[in-house]
Design a protein around this motif. Structure first.
Motif, PDB file in Angstrom:
ATOM      1  N   GLN A 117       4.244  24.675  -4.154  1.00  0.00           N
ATOM      2  CA  GLN A 117       3.424  25.253  -3.081  1.00  0.00           C
ATOM      3  C   GLN A 117       1.939  24.966  -3.346  1.00  0.00           C
ATOM      4  O   GLN A 117       1.176  24.650  -2.427  1.00  0.00           O
ATOM      5  CB  GLN A 117       3.668  26.766  -3.004  1.00  0.00           C
ATOM      6  N   PHE A 118       1.558  25.056  -4.606  1.00  0.00           N
ATOM      7  CA  PHE A 118       0.168  24.773  -4.976  1.00  0.00           C
ATOM      8  C   PHE A 118      -0.191  23.312  -4.678  1.00  0.00           C
ATOM      9  O   PHE A 118      -1.261  23.009  -4.141  1.00  0.00           O
ATOM     10  CB  PHE A 118      -0.013  25.098  -6.467  1.00  0.00           C
ATOM     11  N   ILE A 119       0.734  22.417  -4.998  1.00  0.00           N
ATOM     12  CA  ILE A 119       0.499  20.987  -4.711  1.00  0.00           C
ATOM     13  C   ILE A 119       0.405  20.787  -3.196  1.00  0.00           C
ATOM     14  O   ILE A 119      -0.457  20.064  -2.697  1.00  0.00           O
ATOM     15  CB  ILE A 119       1.625  20.114  -5.331  1.00  0.00           C
ATOM     16  N   ALA A 120       1.281  21.474  -2.463  1.00  0.00           N
ATOM     17  CA  ALA A 120       1.281  21.353  -1.001  1.00  0.00           C
ATOM     18  C   ALA A 120      -0.059  21.807  -0.429  1.00  0.00           C
ATOM     19  O   ALA A 120      -0.597  21.194   0.496  1.00  0.00           O
ATOM     20  CB  ALA A 120       2.420  22.178  -0.405  1.00  0.00           C
ATOM     21  N   LYS A 121      -0.589  22.859  -0.994  1.00  0.00           N
ATOM     22  CA  LYS A 121      -1.869  23.377  -0.492  1.00  0.00           C
ATOM     23  C   LYS A 121      -2.968  22.326  -0.643  1.00  0.00           C
ATOM     24  O   LYS A 121      -3.797  22.128   0.238  1.00  0.00           O
ATOM     25  CB  LYS A 121      -2.227  24.653  -1.251  1.00  0.00           C
ATOM     26  N   LYS A 122      -2.935  21.639  -1.788  1.00  0.00           N
ATOM     27  CA  LYS A 122      -3.948  20.605  -2.033  1.00  0.00           C
ATOM     28  C   LYS A 122      -3.860  19.459  -1.034  1.00  0.00           C
ATOM     29  O   LYS A 122      -4.858  18.878  -0.667  1.00  0.00           O
ATOM     30  CB  LYS A 122      -3.707  19.997  -3.434  1.00  0.00           C
ATOM     31  N   PHE A 123      -2.626  19.115  -0.648  1.00  0.00           N
ATOM     32  CA  PHE A 123      -2.459  17.858   0.094  1.00  0.00           C
ATOM     33  C   PHE A 123      -2.055  18.033   1.557  1.00  0.00           C
ATOM     34  O   PHE A 123      -1.768  17.054   2.221  1.00  0.00           O
ATOM     35  CB  PHE A 123      -1.435  16.965  -0.628  1.00  0.00           C
ATOM     36  N   HIS A 124      -2.058  19.266   2.059  1.00  0.00           N
ATOM     37  CA  HIS A 124      -1.522  19.442   3.421  1.00  0.00           C
ATOM     38  C   HIS A 124      -2.397  18.828   4.506  1.00  0.00           C
ATOM     39  O   HIS A 124      -1.952  18.691   5.640  1.00  0.00           O
ATOM     40  CB  HIS A 124      -1.216  20.916   3.713  1.00  0.00           C
ATOM     41  N   ARG A 125      -3.617  18.442   4.147  1.00  0.00           N
ATOM     42  CA  ARG A 125      -4.455  17.798   5.163  1.00  0.00           C
ATOM     43  C   ARG A 125      -4.339  16.278   5.134  1.00  0.00           C
ATOM     44  O   ARG A 125      -5.026  15.588   5.890  1.00  0.00           O
ATOM     45  CB  ARG A 125      -5.918  18.205   4.976  1.00  0.00           C
ATOM     46  N   SER A 126      -3.477  15.747   4.296  1.00  0.00           N
ATOM     47  CA  SER A 126      -3.349  14.282   4.209  1.00  0.00           C
ATOM     48  C   SER A 126      -2.871  13.720   5.541  1.00  0.00           C
ATOM     49  O   SER A 126      -2.159  14.380   6.293  1.00  0.00           O
ATOM     50  CB  SER A 126      -2.321  13.895   3.145  1.00  0.00           C
ATOM     51  N   ARG A 127      -3.260  12.498   5.807  1.00  0.00           N
ATOM     52  CA  ARG A 127      -2.828  11.873   7.059  1.00  0.00           C
ATOM     53  C   ARG A 127      -1.543  11.078   6.858  1.00  0.00           C
ATOM     54  O   ARG A 127      -0.712  10.973   7.747  1.00  0.00           O
ATOM     55  CB  ARG A 127      -3.942  10.957   7.561  1.00  0.00           C
ATOM     56  N   ASP A 128      -1.412  10.512   5.684  1.00  0.00           N
ATOM     57  CA  ASP A 128      -0.235   9.695   5.375  1.00  0.00           C
ATOM     58  C   ASP A 128       0.239  10.036   3.969  1.00  0.00           C
ATOM     59  O   ASP A 128      -0.545  10.495   3.144  1.00  0.00           O
ATOM     60  CB  ASP A 128      -0.584   8.198   5.369  1.00  0.00           C
ATOM     61  N   MET A 129       1.472   9.751   3.722  1.00  0.00           N
ATOM     62  CA  MET A 129       2.007   9.928   2.369  1.00  0.00           C
ATOM     63  C   MET A 129       3.079   8.866   2.126  1.00  0.00           C
ATOM     64  O   MET A 129       3.794   8.484   3.049  1.00  0.00           O
ATOM     65  CB  MET A 129       2.598  11.325   2.215  1.00  0.00           C
ATOM     66  N   LEU A 130       3.143   8.411   0.873  1.00  0.00           N
ATOM     67  CA  LEU A 130       4.115   7.381   0.517  1.00  0.00           C
ATOM     68  C   LEU A 130       5.057   7.960  -0.547  1.00  0.00           C
ATOM     69  O   LEU A 130       4.613   8.708  -1.416  1.00  0.00           O
ATOM     70  CB  LEU A 130       3.342   6.178  -0.039  1.00  0.00           C
ATOM     71  N   PHE A 131       6.330   7.615  -0.453  1.00  0.00           N
ATOM     72  CA  PHE A 131       7.332   8.086  -1.427  1.00  0.00           C
ATOM     73  C   PHE A 131       8.009   6.867  -2.038  1.00  0.00           C
ATOM     74  O   PHE A 131       8.483   5.996  -1.308  1.00  0.00           O
ATOM     75  CB  PHE A 131       8.395   8.949  -0.731  1.00  0.00           C
ATOM     76  N   LEU A 132       8.047   6.820  -3.368  1.00  0.00           N
ATOM     77  CA  LEU A 132       8.657   5.672  -4.051  1.00  0.00           C
ATOM     78  C   LEU A 132       9.772   6.104  -4.994  1.00  0.00           C
ATOM     79  O   LEU A 132       9.630   7.084  -5.722  1.00  0.00           O
ATOM     80  CB  LEU A 132       7.593   4.942  -4.896  1.00  0.00           C
ATOM     81  N   GLY A 133      10.864   5.348  -4.980  1.00  0.00           N
ATOM     82  CA  GLY A 133      11.954   5.615  -5.917  1.00  0.00           C
ATOM     83  C   GLY A 133      12.785   4.360  -6.119  1.00  0.00           C
ATOM     84  O   GLY A 133      12.725   3.422  -5.315  1.00  0.00           O
ATOM     85  N   ARG A 134      13.534   4.335  -7.211  1.00  0.00           N
ATOM     86  CA  ARG A 134      14.412   3.195  -7.530  1.00  0.00           C
ATOM     87  C   ARG A 134      15.835   3.665  -7.717  1.00  0.00           C
ATOM     88  O   ARG A 134      16.049   4.811  -8.119  1.00  0.00           O
ATOM     89  CB  ARG A 134      13.990   2.571  -8.863  1.00  0.00           C
ATOM     90  N   GLY A 135      16.786   2.787  -7.517  1.00  0.00           N
ATOM     91  CA  GLY A 135      18.187   3.184  -7.676  1.00  0.00           C
ATOM     92  C   GLY A 135      18.485   4.289  -6.672  1.00  0.00           C
ATOM     93  O   GLY A 135      18.016   4.249  -5.522  1.00  0.00           O
ATOM     94  N   THR A 136      19.212   5.330  -7.109  1.00  0.00           N
ATOM     95  CA  THR A 136      19.469   6.422  -6.162  1.00  0.00           C
ATOM     96  C   THR A 136      18.179   7.177  -5.827  1.00  0.00           C
ATOM     97  O   THR A 136      18.163   7.980  -4.905  1.00  0.00           O
ATOM     98  CB  THR A 136      20.516   7.420  -6.714  1.00  0.00           C
TER      99      THR A 136
END
Ligand code: F6R
Length: 386
Positions: A213-232
Motif C-alpha cells: 500500500q505504501f508503494i502504491a501511494k508513492k506511484f499512484h500518479r504514474s502515467r505508465d507502468m511496465l511489468f517484466l518477468g521470465r518463464g512463468t
C-alpha cells in the motif's frame, strides 16, 4: 458481505489461501505423490494417447493458461500452445482427435472461449474445461471439467479465480506427467509438496500488504507502468499489467524480460516505474541483469524477489537524485527500496505467489485514485458476446 473489507476485490485477494486449499483438497494423494484421477476429468487412456495440449482462454484466464503451458511442457513433455478464444474463432484452426483442448474460463460462459471449444469438438478434439462456475456453458460443452473452488468472485477484476486456475493447471500437468511416465515420483512429490504448502506461503506474502500500500501511494500518479518477468514470471507480468489497467486506468504493459532490449527499453525514464519479477529461480541472473539495465537508465524499479535478497535490495535502492527532498521524515521513507519479498518455494509455486503483490499494487493504486474498484468502467464480469 464484504467481510469488513472496503471492496470485494480486497476481500477476494485475501481469500486466496483458502481458495487454493479448497481447490486442491481431496485431489492430491500424498502417499502416492499423485493427482487423483477421478478429479481430473481425463481418462488414463486419453492422458497417454494425446499428442498436444491446446489451451484456449481470454483475459486473465489466458494468463493462467500460459503458466499451464509451461508446466505441461516441463512435466508432461507434451507440445503445448495457448490461443486467445477470439482468435481461434476467426482463424481456421486445425485440431486432431489426439489433441486435448483445455478451455480455461472462470465464468464458464465466455462466448469466444465457448466458440473455440465448439470448433475443436467439431474436429474431433477432446475438451477439458477448467471453470469456477458449476455447470456453466463451457463445462457443459466439454467432455470433462476440472472445477476451481474459489467460491463466488464478485469483483470484476479476477484474482482468486486466477490463482485457483494456476493450482488446477499445475495439478493437471502433474497428472499428465505421471500417466505419461515423464514425471518420476520424487519430482511429483516435490511439486505437489510445494503446492500443498502454497496457501501457507501465500499468507506470508499477504502479510506485506501495508508495505505494498505504501508503494502504491508513492506511484499512484504514474502515467505508465511496465511489468517484466521470465518463464512463468512472464504471464504474471502480463497479469500484473492487466490488473493495473483495468481498475486504475493507468496504461501498463507486461513484457517478457528478454524482450526488453527489443523495444520497451526505449521507454525507460525517471518517471515510469518498472515492476521486475526476479525471484531466485533458473532465470534469476538474467532477470537481474535486466533490472540493472533499467537502473542504469535512472529507471525506477519495484522488485518482487526472494526473501533476504540483499543484492536486489541494493540494486533497487533509489539514487540520491531520485529521492525527493521535501520533508526529512518523508524522504527517509521514500529512500527505502521498493521491494516485496516472497518466501523461498519450489519454482512451480512462484507464479501463485508473485502475482499477489501485483494484485495488491493494482488494488491500492486504484483505491488511491478513487476509481470504482469492483465495477471498473466499461467492463463486465461475464462476457457472453463476442
Ligand atoms: C480480468 C478479467 C477478464 C476475464 C476474461 C475471461 O480481470 O476478469 O480478463 O479473465 O473476461 O473470463 P472467463 O475466465 O470468465 O472466461
Amino acid at each position: 458481505e464484504k467481510g469488513g473489507y472496503k471492496h470485494f476485490m480486497l476481500k477476494e485477494i485475501m481469500e486466496q489461501p483458502r481458495a487454493i486449499e479448497d481447490t486442491i483438497r481431496g485431489r492430491i494423494n500424498v502417499s502416492e505423490a499423485d493427482v487423483v484421477p477421478e478429479e481430473i476429468g481425463i481418462s488414463v487412456a486419453l492422458a497417454k494417447s494425446i499428442t498436444r495440449v491446446y489451451f484456449v482462454a481470454c483475459g486473465t484466464s489466458a494468463h493462467a493458461a500460459m503458466a499451464g503451458r509451461y508446466w505441461v511442457e516441463q512435466l508432461a513433455k507434451l507440445p503445448s500452445t495457448v490461443e486467445i478464444g477470439s482468435e481461434v474463432r476467426y482463424r481456421e484452426p486445425v485440431f486432431t482427435p489426439t489433441d486435448l483442448v483445455v478451455a480455461v474460463s472462470q465464468s464458464g460462459e465466455t462466448a469466444d472461449t465457448l466458440a473455440a471449444v465448439k470448433a475443436a469438438k467439431a474436429q474431433g478434439a477432446h475438451v477439458l474445461a477448467v471453470a469456477n462456475v458449476l455447470d456453466s456453458a463451457i463445462p457443459r460443452a466439454s467432455e470433462g471439467a476440472l472445477y476451481t473452488h474459489a467460491g463466488p468472485e464478485i469483483g470484476v477484476a479476477s484474482t482468486k479465480c486466477f490463482t485457483t486456475q494456476l493450482a488446477a493447471l499445475l495439478m493437471l500437468a502433474v497428472y499428465l506427467g505421471r500417466r505419461r511416465g515423464t514425471l518420476v515420483q520424487d519430482e511429483a512429490r516435490r511439486v505437489l509438496g510445494g503446492l500443498l504448502r502454497g496457501a501457507h506461503d501465500m499468507r506470508t506474502v499477504l502479510e506485506q500488504k501495508d508495505k505494498i500500500q505504501f508503494i502504491a501511494k508513492k506511484f499512484h500518479r504514474s502515467r505508465d507502468m511496465l511489468f517484466l518477468g521470465r518463464g512463468t514470471g512472464f504471464p504474471i507480468a502480463l497479469e500484473g499489467a492487466l490488473k493495473l489497467k483495468e481498475i486504475s486506468y493507468i496504461h501498463a504493459e507486461g513484457y517478457a524480460a528478454g524482450e526488453m532490449k527489443h523495444g520497451p527499453i526505449a521507454l525507460i525514464d525517471e518517471e515510469m516505474p518498472v515492476v521486475v519479477l526476479c525471484p531466485k529461480d533458473a532465470h534469476y541472473e538474467k532477470t537481474v541483469s535486466n533490472l540493472e539495465e533499467v537502473r542504469a537508465r535512472e529507471g525506477i524499479v519495484i522488485a518482487v524477489c526472494t526473501q533476504g535478497d540483499a543484492e536486489v535490495a541494493r540494486l533497487v535502492t533509489p539514487s540520491i537524485s531520485q529521492i525527493p527532498s521535501r520533508s526529512p521524515r518523508q524522504s527517509f521513507a521514500l529512500s527505502e527500496p521498493d521491494v516485496v519479498e516472497i518466501p523461498e518455494v519450489e519454482p512451480e509455486i512462484l507464479p501463485l505467489l508473485t502475482v499477489v503483490p501485483l494484485q495488491l499494487l493494482a488494488y491500492y493504486i486504484a483505491d488511491y485514485k478513487g476509481t470504482d474498484v469492483d465495477q471498473p468502467r466499461n467492463l463486465a464480469k461475464t462476457v457472453t458476446v463476442e
